[in-house]
Design a protein around this motif. Structure first.
Motif, mmCIF file in Angstrom:
data_model
loop_
_atom_site.group_PDB
_atom_site.id
_atom_site.type_symbol
_atom_site.label_atom_id
_atom_site.label_comp_id
_atom_site.label_asym_id
_atom_site.label_seq_id
_atom_site.Cartn_x
_atom_site.Cartn_y
_atom_site.Cartn_z
ATOM 1 N N PRO A 161 -5.843 -11.217 -6.602
ATOM 2 C CA PRO A 161 -4.618 -11.009 -7.093
ATOM 3 C C PRO A 161 -3.912 -12.153 -7.882
ATOM 4 N N LYS A 162 -3.191 -11.943 -8.877
ATOM 5 C CA LYS A 162 -2.669 -12.924 -9.454
ATOM 6 C C LYS A 162 -1.371 -12.887 -9.581
ATOM 7 N N SER A 163 -0.551 -11.910 -8.879
ATOM 8 C CA SER A 163 0.902 -11.706 -8.538
ATOM 9 C C SER A 163 1.128 -10.789 -7.386
ATOM 10 N N ASP A 164 2.284 -10.727 -6.906
ATOM 11 C CA ASP A 164 2.359 -9.489 -6.117
ATOM 12 C C ASP A 164 2.052 -8.101 -6.644
ATOM 13 N N MET A 165 1.477 -7.266 -5.709
ATOM 14 C CA MET A 165 0.925 -6.118 -6.302
ATOM 15 C C MET A 165 1.275 -4.871 -5.443
ATOM 16 N N ALA A 166 1.377 -3.869 -6.191
ATOM 17 C CA ALA A 166 1.270 -2.402 -5.316
ATOM 18 C C ALA A 166 0.104 -1.601 -5.807
ATOM 19 N N ILE A 167 -0.672 -1.029 -4.875
ATOM 20 C CA ILE A 167 -1.696 -0.416 -5.269
ATOM 21 C C ILE A 167 -1.855 0.968 -4.745
ATOM 22 N N SER A 168 -2.396 1.932 -4.973
ATOM 23 C CA SER A 168 -2.672 3.280 -4.429
ATOM 24 C C SER A 168 -3.889 3.313 -3.351
ATOM 25 N N ALA A 169 -3.495 2.636 -2.405
ATOM 26 C CA ALA A 169 -4.644 2.494 -1.492
ATOM 27 C C ALA A 169 -3.739 2.617 0.123
ATOM 28 N N GLU A 170 -4.644 2.881 1.296
ATOM 29 C CA GLU A 170 -3.725 3.156 2.526
ATOM 30 C C GLU A 170 -4.844 2.450 3.462
ATOM 31 N N ASP A 171 -4.240 2.005 4.674
ATOM 32 C CA ASP A 171 -4.904 1.279 5.586
ATOM 33 C C ASP A 171 -5.649 2.244 6.452
ATOM 34 N N LEU A 172 -6.868 2.113 6.503
ATOM 35 C CA LEU A 172 -7.799 2.740 7.426
ATOM 36 C C LEU A 172 -8.233 2.234 8.887
ATOM 37 N N GLY A 183 -6.247 -8.001 8.982
ATOM 38 C CA GLY A 183 -6.404 -6.724 10.172
ATOM 39 C C GLY A 183 -6.403 -5.252 9.575
ATOM 40 N N ILE A 184 -6.532 -5.049 8.080
ATOM 41 C CA ILE A 184 -6.221 -3.870 7.405
ATOM 42 C C ILE A 184 -7.622 -3.563 6.780
ATOM 43 N N THR A 185 -7.918 -2.306 6.738
ATOM 44 C CA THR A 185 -8.938 -1.658 6.110
ATOM 45 C C THR A 185 -8.869 -1.026 5.032
ATOM 46 N N LEU A 186 -9.420 -1.304 3.879
ATOM 47 C CA LEU A 186 -9.236 -0.610 2.539
ATOM 48 C C LEU A 186 -10.599 -0.088 2.314
ATOM 49 N N LEU A 238 0.765 -1.031 0.079
ATOM 50 C CA LEU A 238 -0.143 0.030 0.079
ATOM 51 C C LEU A 238 1.030 1.210 -0.145
ATOM 52 N N ARG A 239 0.107 2.260 -0.318
ATOM 53 C CA ARG A 239 1.080 3.280 -0.466
ATOM 54 C C ARG A 239 1.694 4.136 0.879
ATOM 55 N N ASN A 240 0.955 3.666 2.155
ATOM 56 C CA ASN A 240 1.348 4.226 3.323
ATOM 57 C C ASN A 240 2.253 3.183 3.804
ATOM 58 N N ASN A 241 3.260 2.744 3.263
ATOM 59 C CA ASN A 241 4.240 1.843 3.765
ATOM 60 C C ASN A 241 3.740 0.635 4.463
ATOM 61 N N LYS A 242 2.660 0.178 4.209
ATOM 62 C CA LYS A 242 2.092 -0.993 4.866
ATOM 63 C C LYS A 242 1.730 -2.172 3.902
ATOM 64 N N SER A 243 1.741 -3.475 4.059
ATOM 65 C CA SER A 243 1.414 -4.321 3.324
ATOM 66 C C SER A 243 0.955 -5.539 3.815
ATOM 67 N N PHE A 244 0.120 -6.546 2.891
ATOM 68 C CA PHE A 244 -0.469 -7.683 3.586
ATOM 69 C C PHE A 244 -0.307 -8.768 2.679
ATOM 70 N N GLU A 245 -0.529 -10.016 3.099
ATOM 71 C CA GLU A 245 -0.588 -11.302 2.347
ATOM 72 C C GLU A 245 -1.975 -11.476 1.843
ATOM 73 N N CYS A 246 -2.285 -11.790 0.699
ATOM 74 C CA CYS A 246 -3.704 -12.107 0.111
ATOM 75 C C CYS A 246 -3.788 -13.339 -0.642
ATOM 76 N N VAL A 266 -10.000 -6.577 -0.793
ATOM 77 C CA VAL A 266 -10.589 -6.180 0.223
ATOM 78 C C VAL A 266 -10.800 -7.160 1.140
ATOM 79 N N GLU A 267 -11.223 -8.223 0.749
ATOM 80 C CA GLU A 267 -11.258 -9.481 2.062
ATOM 81 C C GLU A 267 -9.967 -9.973 2.381
ATOM 82 N N GLY A 268 -8.665 -9.946 1.427
ATOM 83 C CA GLY A 268 -7.711 -10.161 1.980
ATOM 84 C C GLY A 268 -7.102 -9.343 2.921
ATOM 85 N N ALA A 269 -7.338 -7.938 2.531
ATOM 86 C CA ALA A 269 -6.892 -6.804 3.795
ATOM 87 C C ALA A 269 -7.698 -7.045 5.003
ATOM 88 N N ARG A 270 -8.853 -7.278 5.023
ATOM 89 C CA ARG A 270 -9.679 -7.592 6.339
ATOM 90 C C ARG A 270 -9.034 -8.719 7.250
#
Length: 325
Positions: free
Chosen positions: A78-89, A28-31, A6-14, A21-25
């Motif tokens: 996801p079908k690969s590792d990703m970097a997206i313009s989202a942040e953890d809420l 423990g991350i909210t998109l 994510l753009r605020n230096n956080k990441s998660f496994e999906c 959105v489900e993987g983030a939840r």
């Protein structure tokens, strides 16, 4: 499992079996999200790196947005590792959605096609929500989404419901519903709530019809706090077709609210005529130091986005919750 950055230096496994959105939840991350069906575009993000596939048609994305790399994260796996313009809420202390039994506490007719419903939870149940969120109301195999319209201190959950001819849930609300009827609710859901933006000078709310509900919740809760909105100016543009559709006056909460009721059909010389996005622009406010929260019809939201961005509103300062049927 894929790594989603994510753009605020956080990441998660999906997992490839979960949407972003489900993987983030699960991590423990909210998109950002709302409808969770790919119809409202609240979850729109830009993909910087990686690949994904949609689980359904992304009908709320324009061809231009698709070509620019935007996706809807609530319907993308996801079908690969990703970097997206989202942040953890997660910092906003959003509760995990749960299912609760509720009973109808009161039904009040506001107009020919709008009612206010109060739902009460069992005495031992605590329902925590962030002002602006919504719930799903479940009756049998029917599920419909409604924004919560009251402050967090109100003892009931207040819903504002518009009638849709032929709708199964509408038939229940407007013909069959009775006080003490037992229902289930699921929530809280959604990420339509106030954001921390210290440099913003103006806070503008745009609402059409019963889209006023989450705005009412936000305003009531915030003005109940000692600091309120601080030194920021608050504007509310509420659009309806007819004068009778205005069932609430926000100035009852606080007279500092700059309130502009707008009519699209009625002839009334005392209020603005037209569409709220156009009326907002006509006021000549400085949009560069402004944050906008829009709730209501998808058409209003999409038009407001395009017009306000052209007038200088930063894209990251527009938040919306589209009412989709």
């Amino acid at each position: 499992m894929y790594r989603i950055s994510l753009r605020n230096n956080k990441s998660f496994e999906c997992s490839e079996d979960d949407t972003l959105v489900e993987g983030a939840r699960k991590a423990g991350i909210t998109l950002e999200h709302s409808c969770l069906s790919g119809r409202c575009s609240s979850c729109k993000v830009n993909v910087d790196i990686g690949f994904s596939e949609p689980t359904t048609l992304e009908i709320s994305l324009t061809e231009k947005e698709k070509n620019e790399g935007f996706i809807l994260s609530c319907v993308r796996k996801p079908k690969s590792d990703m970097a997206i313009s989202a942040e953890d809420l997660s910092e906003y202390e959003i509760s995990i959605p749960k299912t609760f039994p509720v009973k109808i506490n009161n039904i009040e007719k506001l107009s020919d096609d709008t009612i206010k419903v109060e739902l009460r939870l069992p005495p031992n149940q605590k329902f925590n929500f962030v002002p602006g969120q919504y719930i799903n109301v479940i009756k049998g195999n029917i599920k419909r989404s409604y924004s919560i319209g009251n402050s967090i201190s109100y003892p009931f959950l207040e819903l504002y419901i518009k009638e849709y001819k032929g709708g199964l849930m509408s038939e229940f609300w407007f013909s069959d519903a009775k006080i003490n009827d037992l229902l289930r609710i699921e929530g809280p859901r959604g990420t339509f709530f106030l954001r921390e933006k210290p440099t913003v000078q103006n806070i503008i709310f745009l609402a059409t019809g019963t889209g006023i509900a989450p705005v009412k919740s936000i305003l009531e809760t915030t003005f109940q706090k000692t600091i309120g909105f601080g030194n920021k100016k608050v504007y509310l543009f509420w659009g309806n077709r007819f004068s009778k559709d205005f069932f609430w006056d926000p100035r009852e909460i606080n007279k500092s609210i700059n309130y502009f009721p707008v009519l699209s059909r009625d002839e009334n010389s005392l209020v603005d005529r037209g569409y709220i996005q156009d009326v907002l622009i006509s006021k000549g406010l400085n949009l560069e130091q402004t944050i906008v929260y829009a709730c209501g019809s998808d058409k209003m939201i999409q038009e407001a986005k395009q017009k306000l961005f052209k007038k200088g509103l930063p894209e990251e300062n527009f938040f919306s919750d589209a009412f989709v049927i």
